[in-house]
Enzyme design. Structure first.
Site, PDB file in Angstrom:
ATOM      1  N   PRO A 107       0.834  -1.212   0.000  1.00 32.80           N
ATOM      2  CA  PRO A 107       0.000   0.000   0.000  1.00 32.80           C
ATOM      3  C   PRO A 107       0.864   1.256   0.000  1.00 32.80           C
ATOM      4  O   PRO A 107       1.858   1.338   0.721  1.00 32.80           O
ATOM      5  CB  PRO A 107      -0.782  -0.125   1.302  1.00 32.80           C
ATOM      6  CG  PRO A 107       0.094  -0.953   2.202  1.00 32.80           C
ATOM      7  CD  PRO A 107       0.785  -1.925   1.289  1.00 32.80           C
ATOM      8  N   THR A 108       0.491   2.213  -0.807  1.00 35.09           N
ATOM      9  CA  THR A 108       1.220   3.487  -0.873  1.00 35.09           C
ATOM     10  C   THR A 108       0.205   4.624  -0.905  1.00 35.09           C
ATOM     11  O   THR A 108      -0.830   4.532  -1.561  1.00 35.09           O
ATOM     12  CB  THR A 108       2.121   3.569  -2.119  1.00 35.09           C
ATOM     13  OG1 THR A 108       1.319   3.452  -3.308  1.00 35.09           O
ATOM     14  CG2 THR A 108       3.169   2.464  -2.104  1.00 35.09           C
ATOM     15  N   SER A 136      -4.056   1.584  -0.125  1.00 38.35           N
ATOM     16  CA  SER A 136      -3.870   2.283   1.140  1.00 38.35           C
ATOM     17  C   SER A 136      -5.113   3.085   1.518  1.00 38.35           C
ATOM     18  O   SER A 136      -5.851   3.572   0.656  1.00 38.35           O
ATOM     19  CB  SER A 136      -2.677   3.235   1.036  1.00 38.35           C
ATOM     20  OG  SER A 136      -2.608   4.110   2.147  1.00 38.35           O
ATOM     21  N   TYR A 160      -5.707   2.364   8.267  1.00 36.69           N
ATOM     22  CA  TYR A 160      -5.343   3.174   9.418  1.00 36.69           C
ATOM     23  C   TYR A 160      -6.590   3.303  10.293  1.00 36.69           C
ATOM     24  O   TYR A 160      -7.666   3.645   9.790  1.00 36.69           O
ATOM     25  CB  TYR A 160      -4.892   4.570   9.007  1.00 36.69           C
ATOM     26  CG  TYR A 160      -3.527   4.633   8.355  1.00 36.69           C
ATOM     27  CD1 TYR A 160      -2.382   4.259   9.045  1.00 36.69           C
ATOM     28  CD2 TYR A 160      -3.390   5.093   7.040  1.00 36.69           C
ATOM     29  CE1 TYR A 160      -1.140   4.328   8.447  1.00 36.69           C
ATOM     30  CE2 TYR A 160      -2.141   5.167   6.444  1.00 36.69           C
ATOM     31  CZ  TYR A 160      -1.026   4.769   7.149  1.00 36.69           C
ATOM     32  OH  TYR A 160       0.207   4.837   6.563  1.00 36.69           O
ATOM     33  N   THR A 186      -2.669  -1.526  10.228  1.00 34.46           N
ATOM     34  CA  THR A 186      -1.347  -0.913  10.370  1.00 34.46           C
ATOM     35  C   THR A 186      -1.160  -0.359  11.774  1.00 34.46           C
ATOM     36  O   THR A 186      -1.994   0.387  12.273  1.00 34.46           O
ATOM     37  CB  THR A 186      -1.155   0.191   9.322  1.00 34.46           C
ATOM     38  OG1 THR A 186      -1.237  -0.401   8.028  1.00 34.46           O
ATOM     39  CG2 THR A 186       0.199   0.866   9.473  1.00 34.46           C
ATOM     40  N   LYS A 276       0.253  -5.141  10.202  1.00 33.45           N
ATOM     41  CA  LYS A 276       1.379  -4.566   9.458  1.00 33.45           C
ATOM     42  C   LYS A 276       2.165  -3.612  10.349  1.00 33.45           C
ATOM     43  O   LYS A 276       1.586  -2.722  10.968  1.00 33.45           O
ATOM     44  CB  LYS A 276       0.863  -3.821   8.226  1.00 33.45           C
ATOM     45  CG  LYS A 276       1.933  -3.129   7.393  1.00 33.45           C
ATOM     46  CD  LYS A 276       1.287  -2.409   6.216  1.00 33.45           C
ATOM     47  CE  LYS A 276       2.327  -1.738   5.322  1.00 33.45           C
ATOM     48  NZ  LYS A 276       2.965  -0.582   5.996  1.00 33.45           N
ATOM     49  N   HIS A 300       7.774   0.310   7.973  1.00 33.34           N
ATOM     50  CA  HIS A 300       7.092   1.323   7.163  1.00 33.34           C
ATOM     51  C   HIS A 300       8.038   1.931   6.127  1.00 33.34           C
ATOM     52  O   HIS A 300       7.990   3.128   5.826  1.00 33.34           O
ATOM     53  CB  HIS A 300       6.517   2.426   8.057  1.00 33.34           C
ATOM     54  CG  HIS A 300       5.226   3.004   7.556  1.00 33.34           C
ATOM     55  ND1 HIS A 300       3.994   2.634   8.057  1.00 33.34           N
ATOM     56  CD2 HIS A 300       4.956   3.914   6.589  1.00 33.34           C
ATOM     57  CE1 HIS A 300       3.036   3.306   7.432  1.00 33.34           C
ATOM     58  NE2 HIS A 300       3.600   4.100   6.540  1.00 33.34           N
ATOM     59  N   GLY A 354       7.146  -1.711  -2.345  1.00 34.16           N
ATOM     60  CA  GLY A 354       6.537  -0.392  -2.324  1.00 34.16           C
ATOM     61  C   GLY A 354       7.254   0.566  -3.254  1.00 34.16           C
ATOM     62  O   GLY A 354       6.774   0.888  -4.339  1.00 34.16           O
TER      63      GLY A 354
END
Length: 442
Positions: A107-108, A136, A160, A186, A276, A300, A354
């Site tokens: 995920p970005t 993301s 998140y 995350t 994560k 990360h 990533g």
């Protein structure tokens, strides 16, 4: 004496076959890229500094990222011989499904900032390659549009847990409704890391026009043309929540999240759940005991805590302790297919890329992401053939040694005796797995 003769015109003609020039500039650039670092160089030339540095940079002194990449270089392979390696199978199973390669796209955030095709390019390339794509929470393409770009492939969603829990819960429901099969919870972002390149560049979303950005954009008109003639850059899945980008970012980082939040989300999510951002053995054991499906050893990408543990170094010990109970994955620093082979040999169930993906995206949109996957696939396949293994399952710890560069400093008996009793009663730091010293260090 060497006997000489006039060249035979017929034979000379056979040697003088010239390759037809490639007139398509993008195709020519991408075909000339033989490594991920080649794609990175193209990306740097074609992308404004603020956007490139957001991708390329890490936190503070960027030590975590540099150490993670160095760890993959500090390995030694041990190939077998006289085994038929004419056919190699790179397929693997992870989180209840198959992947044609032992890596997926991580995920970005802000992905359309790097290239206007953004997550659509990543999801489409992942679909074509038969590997998972992860969206993301801070992605710039909606959950539903990613599903449309990868309708039959494996889509994962990175979450998140935001201060306004209802926002996160709504995203969970949407990802489940869209058929995403895995959720990445995350846990390494209680606050944002200090990404100094962004501060120095005055980085903002959307990009703000200053004298510096205009000067930097002059040799990159294609980027600005794409940016100005496509939909506005926003967090697509969060667009309906209101508020500025800064407010959304602040809301996304919540230092109060805890194991109760994990349990609530576990109960809401119908598919597989991965935690994560795990960075030590103790947390790995606790998560395994709680019954999560997977853990992702990750710092990360070096973008949060600088001087954080190196995920690749943690891998052997974590796999040894909990690998039978939970699927252990790893990311951060992967720039070569050999890095993926080494990770799988040391027990990783899967790996994620990533920056490597984003370098390809910046270098050439969807075709650039395809090129990233092709480069890593070729390197991975070649490494496996040279090791003379024919499947991912045949890779074992015996195929790799992690060479020693950084190791905990030994404390002398005299120094230990001088430590106050209150401190000396604390638990000792966990020991790293034994590693082989290089000749220069022996």
């Amino acid at each position: 004496m060497v006997k000489r003769q006039f060249p035979n015109p017929v034979e000379l003609a056979k040697l003088m076959k010239f390759k037809a020039p490639e007139l398509n500039g993008k195709k020519r650039r991408l075909e000339g890229a033989l490594t991920i670092y080649d794609l990175k160089a193209i990306a740097k030339r074609r992308t404004p500094k603020a956007a490139f540095d957001y991708t390329d940079g890490a936190a503070e002194g960027e030590l975590s990222l540099a150490r993670a990449r160095q760890a993959f270089e500090d390995i030694e392979f041990h190939p077998s011989i006289l085994r038929d390696a004419s056919t190699v199978d790179t397929t693997t199973t992870v989180l209840g499904g198959t992947s044609a390669l032992p890596f997926g796209i991580a995920p970005t955030g802000f992905t359309r900032l790097m290239h206007t095709e953004g997550e659509i390019a990543g999801a489409g390339a992942a679909a074509a390659a038969g590997i998972p794509f992860t969206l993301s929470t801070l992605g710039t393409t909606s959950i539903e549009d990613v599903k449309a770009a990868n309708p039959h492939g494996r889509n994962w969603f990175q979450l998140y847990v935001m201060r306004q829990r209802e926002i996160s819960y709504g995203l969970i429901e949407r990802a489940a409704a869209a058929g995403f099969d895995t959720l990445m919870f995350t846990v390494d972002t209680p606050v944002a890391g200090a990404r100094l390149r962004d501060k120095r560049n005055g980085f903002s979303i959307p990009p703000q026009l200053t004298a510096g950005t205009i000067i930097n954009a002059i040799p990159r008109p294609w980027w600005w043309f794409d940016f100005l003639t496509t939909p506005p850059l926003e967090f697509a899945s969060l667009a309906s929540t209101g508020g500025t980008v800064g407010e959304l970012l602040d809301s996304a980082m919540d230092p109060s999240i805890n194991y109760d939040d994990l349990q609530i989300i576990r109960n809401m999510w119908p598919g597989r759940i991965v935690v994560k951002g795990v960075q030590n053995l103790e947390d790995s054991k606790r998560l395994a005991a709680l019954g999560v499906d997977g853990i992702l050893l990750s710092n990360h990408g070096g973008r949060q805590l600088d001087r954080a543990p190196i995920p690749f170094h943690l891998l052997p010990e974590v796999v040894r302790e909990v690998g039978n109970d939970v699927e252990v994955m790893v990311d951060t620093g992967i720039m070569n297919g050999a890095d993926i082979v080494a990770s799988m040999a040391l027990g990783a169930k899967f790996t994620l890329i990533g920056r490597a993906y984003l370098y390809g995206l910046m270098a050439g949109g969807r075709e650039g992401v395809d090129r990233t996957i092709q480069i890593l696939s070729d390197q991975l396949l070649r490494t496996m053939k040279l090791l003379e293994v024919t499947s991912i399952g045949e890779l074992e710890p015996k195929h790799v040694t992690q060479l020693q560069r950084l190791a905990p400093r030994a404390v002398s008996p005299a120094a230990a005796a001088a430590v106050p009793a209150k401190v000396s009663r604390t638990s000792p730091a966990p020991r790293r797995p034994a590693v082989r010293k290089t000749r220069s260090q022996a």
